[in-house]
Design an enzyme around this catalytic site. Structure first.
Site, PDB file in Angstrom:
ATOM      1  N   ARG A 229       0.843  -1.237   0.058  1.00 25.34           N
ATOM      2  CA  ARG A 229      -0.012   0.066   0.502  1.00 25.34           C
ATOM      3  C   ARG A 229       0.838   1.034  -0.239  1.00 25.34           C
ATOM      4  O   ARG A 229       1.860   0.718   0.778  1.00 25.34           O
ATOM      5  CB  ARG A 229      -1.088   0.331   0.974  1.00 25.34           C
ATOM      6  CG  ARG A 229      -2.065  -1.117   1.240  1.00 25.34           C
ATOM      7  CD  ARG A 229      -2.945  -1.783   0.226  1.00 25.34           C
ATOM      8  NE  ARG A 229      -3.615  -1.902   0.622  1.00 25.34           N
ATOM      9  CZ  ARG A 229      -3.863  -3.408   0.065  1.00 25.34           C
ATOM     10  NH1 ARG A 229      -2.642  -3.310  -0.686  1.00 25.34           N
ATOM     11  NH2 ARG A 229      -4.643  -4.252   0.166  1.00 25.34           N
ATOM     12  N   GLU A 258      -2.722   8.531  -5.519  1.00 26.76           N
ATOM     13  CA  GLU A 258      -3.038   7.904  -7.455  1.00 26.76           C
ATOM     14  C   GLU A 258      -4.269   8.001  -8.367  1.00 26.76           C
ATOM     15  O   GLU A 258      -5.204   8.141  -7.719  1.00 26.76           O
ATOM     16  CB  GLU A 258      -2.973   6.333  -7.277  1.00 26.76           C
ATOM     17  CG  GLU A 258      -1.923   5.755  -6.046  1.00 26.76           C
ATOM     18  CD  GLU A 258      -1.603   3.614  -6.515  1.00 26.76           C
ATOM     19  OE1 GLU A 258      -2.935   2.849  -6.947  1.00 26.76           O
ATOM     20  OE2 GLU A 258      -1.006   3.308  -5.402  1.00 26.76           O
ATOM     21  N   HIS A 277       0.532   1.424 -11.154  1.00 32.58           N
ATOM     22  CA  HIS A 277       0.409  -0.014  -9.981  1.00 32.58           C
ATOM     23  C   HIS A 277      -0.495  -1.033 -11.262  1.00 32.58           C
ATOM     24  O   HIS A 277      -1.583  -1.637 -11.102  1.00 32.58           O
ATOM     25  CB  HIS A 277      -1.419   0.686  -9.438  1.00 32.58           C
ATOM     26  CG  HIS A 277      -1.652  -0.031  -8.188  1.00 32.58           C
ATOM     27  ND1 HIS A 277      -2.460   1.057  -7.069  1.00 32.58           N
ATOM     28  CD2 HIS A 277      -2.113  -1.076  -7.611  1.00 32.58           C
ATOM     29  CE1 HIS A 277      -2.451  -0.174  -6.479  1.00 32.58           C
ATOM     30  NE2 HIS A 277      -2.559  -1.317  -6.707  1.00 32.58           N
TER      31      HIS A 277
END
Length: 327
Positions: A229, A258, A277
């Protein structure tokens, strides 16, 4: 419950998953906006959360849902009081992304140790420059977070010849991983590691766990890899540790916010790899996630226990839980 109604949340602008595979089992409604979600809620007891970054559940609420299945391993976007304190069953998509993420971790460690970024730069400059590189064999790695992703990562790195220690919330022995150290031993292990790999969930205990104090405890020249995370790492403290040349580099697939803003200084550091990601996104992953949900849907219709159920109450609050922190 011959044909339950299933809502599927898909992020605006993202490809539609192959939900036609579900149409033999259920009435499927794809929603992308809050208005579409509200309109689809009547009569829907099942939600397939294909967009783990969504804030629709926070904005609209779960309504009469009885079961939520998420396409991710993490469940951060579901960590609201309304859902945690409800009787809604939550399941995730284990078995889809764990190995790909572990392969990504191995790949970035190879990139660093074999200095592949510099090799590419020299090729682009048409420069023939012989260099020596670091060995992978025997490299000391600490993996923090022995969950599904951490487990696959430990096993793969060990298979590649690395000396891997594992840190979790509490000390214990694991049939596959062997000895797992508790958080109380983390600082001592950090000083011995060439690389530190974070595969942690986001909780009140892990938020900001890797800050300036913890970076100072890492061995000079060590590298950080984060596939857990984003908010587990204090980004400015990481930048300071890299700029001070205390740390040797970082590979980041997750970030506190993000998508990463174009002005974020993380983009411009040569010793940082910024990944969008995507460490777990193998070609065809959307179909595999749909198949994972479909297997559980058949169990739901047969009134049998679901697979990969997550107990949100055990995870606890994330103070606050941000959807952008989930993988």
């Amino acid at each position: 419950m011959s044909r339950p109604k299933v809502m599927v949340i898909v992020q605006e602008g993202r490809p539609r998953p192959p939900v036609e595979r579900l149409e033999a089992e259920a009435d499927v409604v794809v929603v992308r906006t809050a208005d579409e979600f509200r309109a689809a809620q009547p009569g829907a007891e099942i939600l397939f959360l294909n967009d783990f970054r969504t804030n629709l559940l926070r904005e609209v609420g779960p309504g009469e849902l009885r079961w939520i299945h998420t396409s991710s391993i993490g469940v951060d976007s579901l960590m609201t009081d309304e859902i945690i304190n409800s009787n809604i069953v939550v399941s995730n998509s284990r078995g889809v992304c764990e190995r790909p993420i572990a392969e990504w971790v191995l790949g970035v460690l190879l990139m660093f140790t074999k200095d592949l970024r510099r090799t590419i730069e020299l090729q682009q400059a048409r420069t023939w420059q012989h260099r020596e590189t670091e060995p992978l064999l025997g490299r000391k790695v600490v993996v923090v977070g022995p969950g599904p992703v951490g487990r696959e990562t430990v096993l793969l790195l060990r298979a590649a010849g690395m000396d891997v220690s594992v840190v979790g919330r509490s000390a214990r022995n694991d049939p596959q991983l062997g000895s797992i150290s508790g958080f109380d031993e983390l600082d001592q292990l950090l000083g011995q590691a060439d690389d530190v790999v974070l595969t942690l969930p986001l909780t009140s205990e892990t938020r900001g766990l890797f800050n300036s104090s913890r970076f100072r405890k890492m061995r000079p020249g060590a590298r950080l890899v984060n596939v857990g995370r984003g908010a587990v790492v204090v980004e400015q403290d990481l930048l300071d540790a890299l700029d001070a040349k205390h740390l040797g580099g970082a590979a980041l697939d997750v970030f506190e916010h993000e998508p990463l803003d174009a002005g974020n200084p993380l983009w411009s550091r040569r010793n940082i790899l910024v990944s969008p990601h995507a460490s777990g996104d193998l070609i065809g992953w959307r179909g595999r996630v749909v198949d994972c949900f479909a297997r559980n849907l058949r169990l739901w219709k047969a009134h049998e226990p679901l697979q990969d159920v997550v107990d949100l109450k055990k995870l606890g609050p994330t103070t606050p839980a941000l959807a952008s922190d989930a993988p």
